[in-house]
Design a protein around this motif. Structure first.
Motif, PDB file in Angstrom:
ATOM      1  N   VAL A 288       0.862  -1.167   0.000  1.00  0.00           N
ATOM      2  CA  VAL A 288       0.000   0.000   0.000  1.00  0.00           C
ATOM      3  C   VAL A 288       0.905   1.225   0.000  1.00  0.00           C
ATOM      4  CG1 VAL A 288      -1.781   1.273   1.229  1.00  0.00           C
ATOM      5  CG2 VAL A 288      -1.841  -1.225   1.191  1.00  0.00           C
ATOM      6  N   HIS A 289       0.828   2.001  -1.070  1.00  0.00           N
ATOM      7  CA  HIS A 289       1.687   3.189  -1.209  1.00  0.00           C
ATOM      8  C   HIS A 289       1.035   4.350  -0.464  1.00  0.00           C
ATOM      9  CE1 HIS A 289       4.202   6.264  -2.980  1.00  0.00           C
ATOM     10  NE2 HIS A 289       4.894   5.357  -3.634  1.00  0.00           N
ATOM     11  N   PRO A 290       1.809   5.123   0.269  1.00  0.00           N
ATOM     12  CA  PRO A 290       1.203   6.189   1.081  1.00  0.00           C
ATOM     13  C   PRO A 290       0.747   7.410   0.299  1.00  0.00           C
ATOM     14  CG  PRO A 290       3.588   6.194   1.344  1.00  0.00           C
ATOM     15  CD  PRO A 290       3.257   4.980   0.535  1.00  0.00           C
ATOM     16  N   THR A 291       1.208   7.592  -0.944  1.00  0.00           N
ATOM     17  CA  THR A 291       0.950   8.882  -1.590  1.00  0.00           C
ATOM     18  C   THR A 291       0.158   8.757  -2.890  1.00  0.00           C
ATOM     19  OG1 THR A 291       3.141   8.844  -2.639  1.00  0.00           O
ATOM     20  CG2 THR A 291       2.954   9.988  -0.536  1.00  0.00           C
ATOM     21  N   GLY A 292      -1.042   8.199  -2.781  1.00  0.00           N
ATOM     22  CA  GLY A 292      -1.980   8.300  -3.888  1.00  0.00           C
ATOM     23  C   GLY A 292      -2.560   9.706  -3.888  1.00  0.00           C
ATOM     24  N   LEU A 293      -2.668  10.310  -5.056  1.00  0.00           N
ATOM     25  CA  LEU A 293      -3.114  11.701  -5.148  1.00  0.00           C
ATOM     26  C   LEU A 293      -4.638  11.788  -5.186  1.00  0.00           C
ATOM     27  CD1 LEU A 293      -0.464  12.902  -7.728  1.00  0.00           C
ATOM     28  CD2 LEU A 293      -0.644  13.682  -5.366  1.00  0.00           C
ATOM     29  N   VAL A 294      -5.194  12.605  -4.308  1.00  0.00           N
ATOM     30  CA  VAL A 294      -6.642  12.776  -4.211  1.00  0.00           C
ATOM     31  C   VAL A 294      -7.069  13.973  -5.045  1.00  0.00           C
ATOM     32  CG1 VAL A 294      -8.574  13.252  -2.667  1.00  0.00           C
ATOM     33  CG2 VAL A 294      -6.694  11.771  -1.904  1.00  0.00           C
ATOM     34  N   LYS A 295      -8.000  13.749  -5.963  1.00  0.00           N
ATOM     35  CA  LYS A 295      -8.584  14.851  -6.726  1.00  0.00           C
ATOM     36  C   LYS A 295      -9.760  15.368  -5.900  1.00  0.00           C
ATOM     37  CE  LYS A 295      -9.477  15.933 -11.578  1.00  0.00           C
ATOM     38  NZ  LYS A 295     -10.763  16.639 -11.548  1.00  0.00           N
ATOM     39  N   PRO A 296      -9.661  16.565  -5.343  1.00  0.00           N
ATOM     40  CA  PRO A 296     -10.659  17.026  -4.367  1.00  0.00           C
ATOM     41  C   PRO A 296     -12.102  16.938  -4.841  1.00  0.00           C
ATOM     42  CG  PRO A 296      -8.770  18.493  -4.351  1.00  0.00           C
ATOM     43  CD  PRO A 296      -8.575  17.564  -5.508  1.00  0.00           C
TER      44      PRO A 296
ATOM     45  N   ARG B 217       7.708   2.408   2.655  1.00  0.00           N
ATOM     46  CA  ARG B 217       6.329   2.710   2.295  1.00  0.00           C
ATOM     47  C   ARG B 217       5.327   2.119   3.284  1.00  0.00           C
ATOM     48  NH1 ARG B 217       6.734   1.667  -4.290  1.00  0.00           N
ATOM     49  NH2 ARG B 217       7.975   3.524  -4.741  1.00  0.00           N
ATOM     50  N   ASP B 218       5.588   0.898   3.731  1.00  0.00           N
ATOM     51  CA  ASP B 218       4.653   0.282   4.677  1.00  0.00           C
ATOM     52  C   ASP B 218       4.652   1.034   6.004  1.00  0.00           C
ATOM     53  OD1 ASP B 218       7.255  -0.541   5.176  1.00  0.00           O
ATOM     54  OD2 ASP B 218       6.693  -2.575   5.758  1.00  0.00           O
ATOM     55  N   TYR B 219       5.810   1.557   6.379  1.00  0.00           N
ATOM     56  CA  TYR B 219       5.893   2.334   7.619  1.00  0.00           C
ATOM     57  C   TYR B 219       5.110   3.644   7.507  1.00  0.00           C
ATOM     58  CZ  TYR B 219       7.928   6.216  10.241  1.00  0.00           C
ATOM     59  OH  TYR B 219       8.088   7.363  10.968  1.00  0.00           O
TER      60      TYR B 219
ATOM     61  N   ILE C  24      -3.155  16.680  -1.662  1.00  0.00           N
ATOM     62  CA  ILE C  24      -3.801  15.817  -0.672  1.00  0.00           C
ATOM     63  C   ILE C  24      -3.530  14.371  -1.077  1.00  0.00           C
ATOM     64  CG2 ILE C  24      -5.995  15.119   0.353  1.00  0.00           C
ATOM     65  CD1 ILE C  24      -7.035  17.926  -0.167  1.00  0.00           C
ATOM     66  N   ILE C  25      -3.087  13.552  -0.134  1.00  0.00           N
ATOM     67  CA  ILE C  25      -2.683  12.177  -0.446  1.00  0.00           C
ATOM     68  C   ILE C  25      -3.444  11.175   0.408  1.00  0.00           C
ATOM     69  CG2 ILE C  25      -0.375  12.806  -1.240  1.00  0.00           C
ATOM     70  CD1 ILE C  25       0.687  12.008   1.534  1.00  0.00           C
ATOM     71  N   THR C  26      -3.484   9.942  -0.076  1.00  0.00           N
ATOM     72  CA  THR C  26      -4.150   8.865   0.651  1.00  0.00           C
ATOM     73  C   THR C  26      -3.474   7.544   0.302  1.00  0.00           C
ATOM     74  OG1 THR C  26      -6.308   7.859   1.134  1.00  0.00           O
ATOM     75  CG2 THR C  26      -5.844   8.355  -1.159  1.00  0.00           C
ATOM     76  N   PRO C  27      -3.486   6.555   1.188  1.00  0.00           N
ATOM     77  CA  PRO C  27      -2.910   5.244   0.856  1.00  0.00           C
ATOM     78  C   PRO C  27      -3.659   4.570  -0.292  1.00  0.00           C
ATOM     79  CG  PRO C  27      -3.117   5.502   3.234  1.00  0.00           C
ATOM     80  CD  PRO C  27      -3.869   6.646   2.611  1.00  0.00           C
ATOM     81  N   VAL C  28      -2.905   3.888  -1.157  1.00  0.00           N
ATOM     82  CA  VAL C  28      -3.476   3.212  -2.324  1.00  0.00           C
ATOM     83  C   VAL C  28      -2.774   1.875  -2.549  1.00  0.00           C
ATOM     84  CG1 VAL C  28      -4.299   5.207  -3.648  1.00  0.00           C
ATOM     85  CG2 VAL C  28      -1.888   4.596  -3.737  1.00  0.00           C
ATOM     86  N   ILE C  29      -3.523   0.910  -3.103  1.00  0.00           N
ATOM     87  CA  ILE C  29      -2.913  -0.348  -3.529  1.00  0.00           C
ATOM     88  C   ILE C  29      -1.972  -0.027  -4.686  1.00  0.00           C
ATOM     89  CG2 ILE C  29      -3.332  -2.579  -4.631  1.00  0.00           C
ATOM     90  CD1 ILE C  29      -6.055  -2.610  -3.207  1.00  0.00           C
TER      91      ILE C  29
END
Length: 953
Positions: A248-256, A293-295, A416-421
């Motif tokens: 799970v990558h920590p920096t998936g980009l969120v489109k507001p 990344r997992d951390y 804005i970022i979110t965890p992603v597969i």
């Protein structure tokens, strides 16, 4: 060669970087190769890689004086999660020579270096322009295309889905692939480079089998990543390993404005490597941005969203290409100063200043006393950084830092970022020849794997920059091993530049066989070559106002370098996914397009998409009709292009050389693909059934998390209940016997209600409502409120309508479920002995019988109660208004739920439409009740003789 099919041809399955590295290497070693890719275009996920490719001891590093080598890199990789030293060592030892191979053989610029999370040296290589994944992969594609054009050493077949591996004895001797509705065979050793399974959200996927807890997350993977290669390998005895380790990558980009989109763009890890820091909703750092990344993901779960990745001016200048690209796509925002950022975040400027000051102070102390800090550091030593030190992974390396005093006037790029597969570490177990290992722990002759389909290389966590390297290293290892397996002593060194008549003079040089179905030469007779825009619509082209009208999946236009493109039919084929194009629907995408694409891409891969140029626009009142090559007007197709083509008598046009040209000559037709709607309905039913069963049978405990799984599953169950409840309430039209009998049906279930004054259905629905409300409010508090400042009140549409519905439901329960029916006296029905009157099914008398042998039972007269309440116009209007709110809430929620149900991507849009239709029909059904009551008089019932006289006036 141990097979009765003598051939010097190797088969590569998958057209990403792993497949391309393998294919080019086979040719370099004197063999022939056929590359099969199930997508319309080669490239795969490799083209999306944004950080770079790792190499230890490269010529670039040596020129910059960086003291890196394979041993240091191997230790970092093992610390990062790798569990098989022999594979980790092979990856790292080959890294320098293989990165130099890319530079020297393909004229690539990989002159910039960055240090990513988990690395003790700056070793991640990228170029000055364009994203490295696209640049590297495209160069290898171009080379193989030129080999195929000029020799018989290579063939490329797209839209070719490999469905089975062929065995002879213990050896793999070929494969079966499907193309255009027909099956074909190829023989030779097989190299699987088909990717992972991070985009398969179906109920029988490897993701559902090994990591069902991740199904709710968005993904960065293309829809082709469904684990086909792993499944086919296992089917002939190949071992798999580490399938439970999904990164799970920590920096998936969120489109507001589309925060819950299932497919996310990925923020390159290089953004943190150049100095980007991560802030939580309170404006504070909470982790080591350069940790594994997992951390980082784990620390995000513990902190408060939304999370922001912030780059100051020095950081963004170093990687400005990425920042401009992300900003253009609407997933990153530029702030003129820290004061504007603080205002947008809803925090005090002093908080962000203090955060930067603490970070700056830790960096300065590290310069003078690198190992004297009070906190444990990652990967070793001591750290002065309290924010990350408390997590046990203190920050050790700093870059482009600024003191807190600079924040107020410092410009920032922020996402804005979110965890992603992101990446599947597990796959088919390979050995050091990249051969797949069988059940006896011996290599399966003739079967190899490279890239994400191969397991054992990364262990339980992959370091950033190792994915492209993995593809190149093990692609080359597999290619060489397959050539040796085929040719033995006949192997020879072949210079790709000699084969292609000079090779590539640059990474963007094109070949005649580029794009589409190569073996059919689809593009040789099509229009729209690069640099030659087609003629436009009436009177000098299309205006931007006209282009701006075409912004949906079913009608999508974009402008690139003055050309107007109708990319509607191209959306599903785009290697970067639909979202990458839809972001620019109706707009000029020139700048962002040119950032990552070579200039000949449109002419090669989508020449028929060019319908005109930007000009003065069509005459007033005219309908834009598009244009064919050379400016001749073309008809605007009203239905699906290929479907219409078939409808006019052209069979399997996809396999005909000039089908794109022929297609433009058919008149078009407004076609409805009934089968596709049937399939969409079927997938919808399966998904709902799965979610309901999973809700009931798989919930082992209660836990609080930051995902929306509880919201989604409770919503599905509530929708199912609302549909059933509406059908039940329709009995009011049949009179008091049916309606009151229907109410008494549930009363007869009280014995399952654990002694409470409710039945099991009511109890379960109540729990679902509470879960839905709790999770919804928590996500609104955690994530949505912070977006109001930037996106407006619209981001709270679901929350506001949900609270209105909660108010309505509370009143509704007190009016009907707990309403006073004693005033009417009991209504007598003869309840069927087996809960339902099976003999009355044809007449729909399900909940009562006229069998005089059954004693009448007095029940609540909810029929009379309904007439009493809805005869009041105010209550009827309140009810009708609330049903309208329900329809709005349900449709808004359905749009967010649909992409996470595991429905195949191609059916999602139709499932959305089916859902909207269901919600609207349900709304109309519920509205019909008060309208019916207001327009009629109550019916006395079919067995009026058993009622108490004068029971109701």
């Amino acid at each position: 060669m141990a097979t009765s099919f003598p051939t010097n041809q190797a088969i590569v399955v998958g057209g990403g970087l792993g497949g391309m590295s393998a294919a080019n290497t086979v040719v370099e070693n004197g063999g022939r190769v056929v590359l099969l890719d199930k997508s319309s275009f080669c490239g795969g996920n490799s083209t999306k890689a944004t950080s770079g490719i790792n190499g230890a001891g490269t010529k670039t590093q040596k020129a910059k004086g960086i003291p890196d080598n394979a041993d240091i890199f191997t230790q970092d990789t093992l610390k990062g999660g790798a569990k098989k030293p022999e594979l980790a060592k092979l990856l790292c030892v080959n890294s320098a020579s293989d990165v130099d191979w890319l530079v020297e053989k393909f004229n690539l610029d990989l002159s910039l270096l960055a240090r990513l999370g988990g690395h003790s040296q700056p070793r991640t290589h990228r170029g000055k322009e364009r994203f490295p994944g696209m640049t590297i992969t495209y160069a290898l594609i171009q080379m193989l295309e030129k080999v195929a054009e000029k020799t018989d050493l290579a063939r490329i077949v797209t839209k070719a889905k490999v469905v089975k591996l062929i065995q002879e004895g213990k050896a793999c001797v070929g494969c079966v692939y499907e193309k255009g509705g027909q099956n074909f065979q190829e023989f030779g050793p097989v190299i699987l480079a088909s990717g992972g399974f991070g985009a398969d959200f179906t109920s029988n996927s490897l993701l559902a089998q090994y990591r069902p807890d991740l199904l709710h997350l968005p993904t960065t993977n293309g829809e082709h990543c469904t684990g086909d290669g792993i499944k086919m390998g296992e089917a002939i005895g190949a071992k798999s390993i580490d399938l439970e380790w999904v990164q799970v990558h920590p920096t998936g980009l969120v489109k507001p404005d589309d925060a819950d989109a299932k497919i996310k763009f990925l923020a390159a890890e290089a953004l943190r490597g150049v100095g980007g820091i991560i802030l939580n909703a309170e404006g504070k750092r909470f982790c080591n941005e350069l940790g594994r990344r997992d951390y980082v993901t784990g620390e995000m779960w513990k902190s408060k969203p939304p999370f922001r990745l912030c780059l100051n001016k020095a950081s963004s200048d170093e990687i400005i290409w990425h920042c401009k690209h992300y900003t253009g796509r609407g997933v990153m925002k530029f702030y003129e100063n820290g004061e504007a950022l603080a205002k947008d975040m809803g925090v005090a400027l002093s908080v962000i200043e203090q955060t930067h000051e603490e970070h700056y102070a830790a960096a300065k102390k590290t310069e003078t006393q690198p190992d004297a800090g009070p906190w444990p550091a990652y990967p070793s030593g001591k750290s002065w950084d309290e924010a990350s030190g408390k997590t046990g992974s203190g920050k050790k390396f700093y870059h482009n830092i600024i003191p807190g005093s600079c924040v107020k006037n410092e410009p920032f790029y922020v996402a804005i970022i979110t965890p992603v597969i992101h990446y599947c570490m597990g796959g088919l177990l390979i050995d050091t020849d990249s051969a797949c290992v069988g059940p006896n722990n011996q290599a399966i002759p003739g079967l190899y794997a490279a890239g994400e389909v191969a397991g054992g290389v990364h262990g339980n966590n992959r370091l950033g920059g190792n994915s492209l390297l993995d593809c190149v290293v093990f692609g080359r290892v597999a290619g060489k091993a397959a050539a040796k397996y085929m040719l033995g002593a006949d192997m020879k060194d072949v210079d790709l530049k000699d084969v292609t008549g000079g090779g590539l003079t640059g990474a963007v040089e094109s070949s005649k066989l580029a794009g589409g179905s190569y073996e059919d030469k689809m593009n040789t007779a099509t229009a729209g070559a690069a640099g030659a825009p087609a003629g436009g619509g009436g009177g000098g082209g299309y205006s931007m106002e006209e282009v701006a009208k075409h912004t949906s999946k079913s009608d999508c236009w974009v402008v690139v370098s003055g050309q107007v493109l109708d990319v509607t039919s191209f959306l599903s084929e785009h290697p970067g996914g639909e979202l990458a194009i839809l972001t620019f629907a109706g707009k000029d995408a020139t700048e962002e397009f040119n950032m990552i694409h070579p200039p000949d891409v449109i002419g090669k891969y989508a020449p028929d998409a060019v319908i005109g140029v930007v000009g003065s626009g069509a005459p007033a009142g005219a309908v834009a009709t598009g244009a064919k090559a050379g400016g001749a007007p073309a008809r605007k197709d009203l239905g699906g292009k290929l479907a219409n083509h078939h409808a006019w008598g052209h069979l399997d046009g996809d396999l005909q050389p000039n089908w794109r040209v022929d297609l433009e000559d058919n008149p078009g037709a407004l076609l409805i693909n009934v089968k596709s709607y049937f399939n969409a309905t079927w997938f919808l039913l399966l998904s709902v059934l799965y979610e309901v069963c999973a809700t009931i049978f798989t919930a082992k405990n209660i836990k609080i998390s930051n995902d929306r799984l509880g919201l989604t599953r409770s919503a599905i169950l509530l929708i199912l209940f609302i549909v059933i409840h509406a059908v039940g309430n329709l009995h009011v039209f049949k009179g008091p016997d049916d309606f009151n009998g229907y109410g008494y049906f549930y009363v007869r279930l009280y014995w399952t209600g654990f002694g409470l004054p409710a039945n099991i259905v009511e109890e379960y629905i109540l729990l679902s409502v509470l879960l839905h409300v709790f999770v919804g409010l928590k996500r609104t508090w955690d994530m949505k409120l912070a977006l109001v400042n930037t996106q407006g009140i619209n981001v709270l549409n679901l929350a506001i309508s949900g609270l209105m519905l909660l108010t309505f439901m509370t009143i509704h329960l007190f009016q009907f479920r707990f309403g006073d029916t004693d005033q009417f006296g009991p209504y007598y029905v003869r309840p069927p002995p087996y809960l339902i009157n099976f003999w009355g099914i044809l007449s729909l008398n399900l909940f009562w019988t006229q069998d005089s042998s059954i004693e009448p039972v007095g029940v609540r007269d909810i029929y009379a109660l309904e007439f009493q309440i809805f005869k009041n116009p105010l209550w009827s209007l309140f009810y009708i208004f609330s049903v309208g709110v329900f329809m709005v809430h349900a449709c808004l929620g359905w749009k967010k739920v649909t992409p996470v149900l595991g429905i195949p991507r191609g059916h999602i849009q139709k499932v959305e439409m089916i859902g909207y239709a269901i919600m609207i029909v349900m709304g109309l059904v519920y509205i019909s009740f008060p309208l019916y009551v207001m327009a009629t008089k109550p019916f006395s019932g079919y067995e009026d003789s058993i009622q108490i006289p004068g029971r109701v006036e």
